[in-house]
Design a protein around this motif. Structure first.
Motif, mmCIF file in Angstrom:
data_model
loop_
_atom_site.group_PDB
_atom_site.id
_atom_site.type_symbol
_atom_site.label_atom_id
_atom_site.label_comp_id
_atom_site.label_asym_id
_atom_site.label_seq_id
_atom_site.Cartn_x
_atom_site.Cartn_y
_atom_site.Cartn_z
ATOM 1 N N LYS A 69 -14.317 -2.180 0.048
ATOM 2 C CA LYS A 69 -15.248 -1.390 0.842
ATOM 3 C C LYS A 69 -14.977 0.108 0.768
ATOM 4 O O LYS A 69 -15.628 0.894 1.458
ATOM 5 C CB LYS A 69 -15.201 -1.853 2.303
ATOM 6 C CG LYS A 69 -15.602 -3.312 2.485
ATOM 7 C CD LYS A 69 -15.476 -3.746 3.925
ATOM 8 C CE LYS A 69 -15.822 -5.227 4.095
ATOM 9 N NZ LYS A 69 -15.671 -5.674 5.504
ATOM 10 N N THR A 70 -13.995 0.502 -0.015
ATOM 11 C CA THR A 70 -13.641 1.913 -0.156
ATOM 12 C C THR A 70 -13.528 2.272 -1.626
ATOM 13 O O THR A 70 -13.323 1.402 -2.480
ATOM 14 C CB THR A 70 -12.300 2.209 0.539
ATOM 15 O OG1 THR A 70 -11.298 1.298 0.038
ATOM 16 C CG2 THR A 70 -12.421 2.059 2.045
ATOM 17 N N PHE A 71 -13.649 3.575 -1.910
ATOM 18 C CA PHE A 71 -13.603 4.016 -3.306
ATOM 19 C C PHE A 71 -13.117 5.458 -3.361
ATOM 20 O O PHE A 71 -13.242 6.211 -2.406
ATOM 21 C CB PHE A 71 -14.992 3.892 -3.944
ATOM 22 C CG PHE A 71 -14.999 4.090 -5.438
ATOM 23 C CD1 PHE A 71 -14.271 3.254 -6.265
ATOM 24 C CD2 PHE A 71 -15.737 5.112 -6.011
ATOM 25 C CE1 PHE A 71 -14.272 3.431 -7.643
ATOM 26 C CE2 PHE A 71 -15.753 5.296 -7.392
ATOM 27 C CZ PHE A 71 -15.019 4.452 -8.210
ATOM 28 N N GLY A 72 -12.558 5.829 -4.510
ATOM 29 C CA GLY A 72 -12.023 7.173 -4.670
ATOM 30 C C GLY A 72 -10.762 7.347 -3.851
ATOM 31 O O GLY A 72 -9.972 6.417 -3.674
ATOM 32 N N ALA A 73 -10.555 8.556 -3.330
ATOM 33 C CA ALA A 73 -9.364 8.798 -2.515
ATOM 34 C C ALA A 73 -9.337 7.873 -1.307
ATOM 35 O O ALA A 73 -8.275 7.374 -0.914
ATOM 36 C CB ALA A 73 -9.332 10.255 -2.065
ATOM 37 N N ALA A 74 -10.500 7.612 -0.701
ATOM 38 C CA ALA A 74 -10.562 6.705 0.449
ATOM 39 C C ALA A 74 -10.115 5.305 0.086
ATOM 40 O O ALA A 74 -9.652 4.550 0.947
ATOM 41 C CB ALA A 74 -11.983 6.669 1.008
#
Length: 368
Positions: free
Chosen positions: A252-257
């Motif tokens: 449910k998250t992508f990149g730095a998150a």
């Protein structure tokens, strides 16, 4: 209309994800307080990290052998690229997406009960709207916190004629920036942005707290004066500050998150570009091996934070002495558990005994 995918945040990671989902034929909504904001940061990557769909036109420079100065001059055996930031942003074309200028207040899991029931995940916006979507991905980065280590930098863009050395400096730990040896260390990063311009940036790799912009500015000015470079005061300035860890790996998250920043280097744009297709298709990029590597990288960050300032060049001297394959495994092998473990073991063995004890104590609690 309910979109197949809703992306929260359109920095490099979120925009890449939305772009690749559109290319797959999905309906996409993106939400960001300033979706049209122009990126101003400088992004770079190892050339072999980039997916095939990244066009050469988005690269400002390609460097075959960047240089590191540790306790000695080291030529790195890997091609390095610097992005043309405006072209990179434009290449991740969001035509066809529903673009909302708003702030995501909350991401809500599907629920079948209550007055606000939704069978799909949804986002609640500052404007009061609630938007459901087939999938919701949070790509808003990592909020700053005192408990998180940060990378900071202060840079100026100068005419390349001012840079007498023809070298691209991946990191230069030489001590001509006026800092006392007992103070937290910073290095010079010098990369071309075009045929006519070069970025000269004083960088604190990771600190808790990290060096602030004013300290880095003073160090950079001292270093440039020592190297015979004068500034007019009209140069474009670049300031950098972001947490190097704190993201939550998952679907449910992508990149730095989503934990895609390398916590011991701060690099993450190429990883987001390389994994965007997989995430857009709904597949996981976090097999057990990748989660284990993430834990090892966090241990590497703890080791960096624990090292005495004067020993950082010694640490990187040992790292850049490793065979190229082991360097690459640690810097880029996000699911290469055997390679990452072998690289870290070899680095540990190559360090002086006084540093091995410091690092061993710092990495207790690995994986937490």
């Amino acid at each position: 209309m309910t979109s197949d995918l809703l992306v929260c945040g359109v920095g490099p990671a979120g925009r890449a994800l939305a772009y690749r989902a559109l290319r797959q034929g999905q309906s996409v909504t993106v939400v960001d307080p300033q979706p049209e904001r122009q990126w101003t940061a400088t992004y770079a990557a190892w050339a072999d990290e980039l997916p095939d769909w990244v066009a050469s036109e988005v690269l400002a420079a390609v460097v075959d052998h960047p240089i590191a100065w540790t306790t000695r001059r080291v030529e790195l055996p890997r091609r390095y690229v610097v992005f043309d930031t405006p072209r990179l942003q434009d290449s991740l074309d969001l035509a066809g997406a529903r673009i909302l200028s708003d702030r995501v207040v909350d991401i809500v899991a599907p629920t079948r009960s209550g007055q606000q029931a939704h069978d799909l995940p949804s986002v609640r916006l500052a404007s009061g709207s609630v938007l459901p979507a087939g999938r919701v991905i949070d790509a808003r980065g990592v909020p700053r916190s005192r408990r998180l280590a940060e990378q900071t930098a202060f840079g100026v863009v100068v005419d390349r004629a001012q840079w007498a050395a023809p070298e691209t400096l991946f990191m230069d730990w030489r001590n001509d920036n006026g800092a006392d040896p007992s103070e937290p260390r910073s290095f010079l990063y010098a990369v071309p942005l075009s045929e006519d311009a070069i970025l000269l940036e004083e960088t604190c790799l990771a600190g808790r707290p990290a060096l602030d912009s004013a300290v880095l500015r003073d160090r950079l000015m001292h270093r440039l004066r020592a190297r015979g470079i004068t500034l007019s005061g009209e140069e474009r300035i670049e300031r950098v500050r972001f947490p190097v860890h704190g993201g939550k790996p998952g679907r449910k998250t992508f990149g730095a998150a989503g934990g895609l920043l390398h916590p011991a280097s701060g690099y993450g744009v190429a990883t987001a570009l390389r994994t965007a297709d997989t995430v857009a298709a709904g597949d996981s990029i976090w097999p057990p091996s990748a989660r284990a590597v993430h834990g090892l990288r966090l241990a590497g960050l703890r080791a960096l934070l624990a090292l005495p300032p004067q020993d950082l060049p010694v640490f990187f001297d040992a790292f850049f002495t490793l065979p190229a394959a082991r360097q690459r495994a640690y810097l880029s092998g996000r699911d290469d558990l055997p390679g990452t473990a072998a690289a870290m073991s070899a680095l540990f063995a190559a360090l002086p005994g006084r540093l091995r004890r410091t690092i061993a104590l710092a990495t207790i609690g690995i994986g937490n």
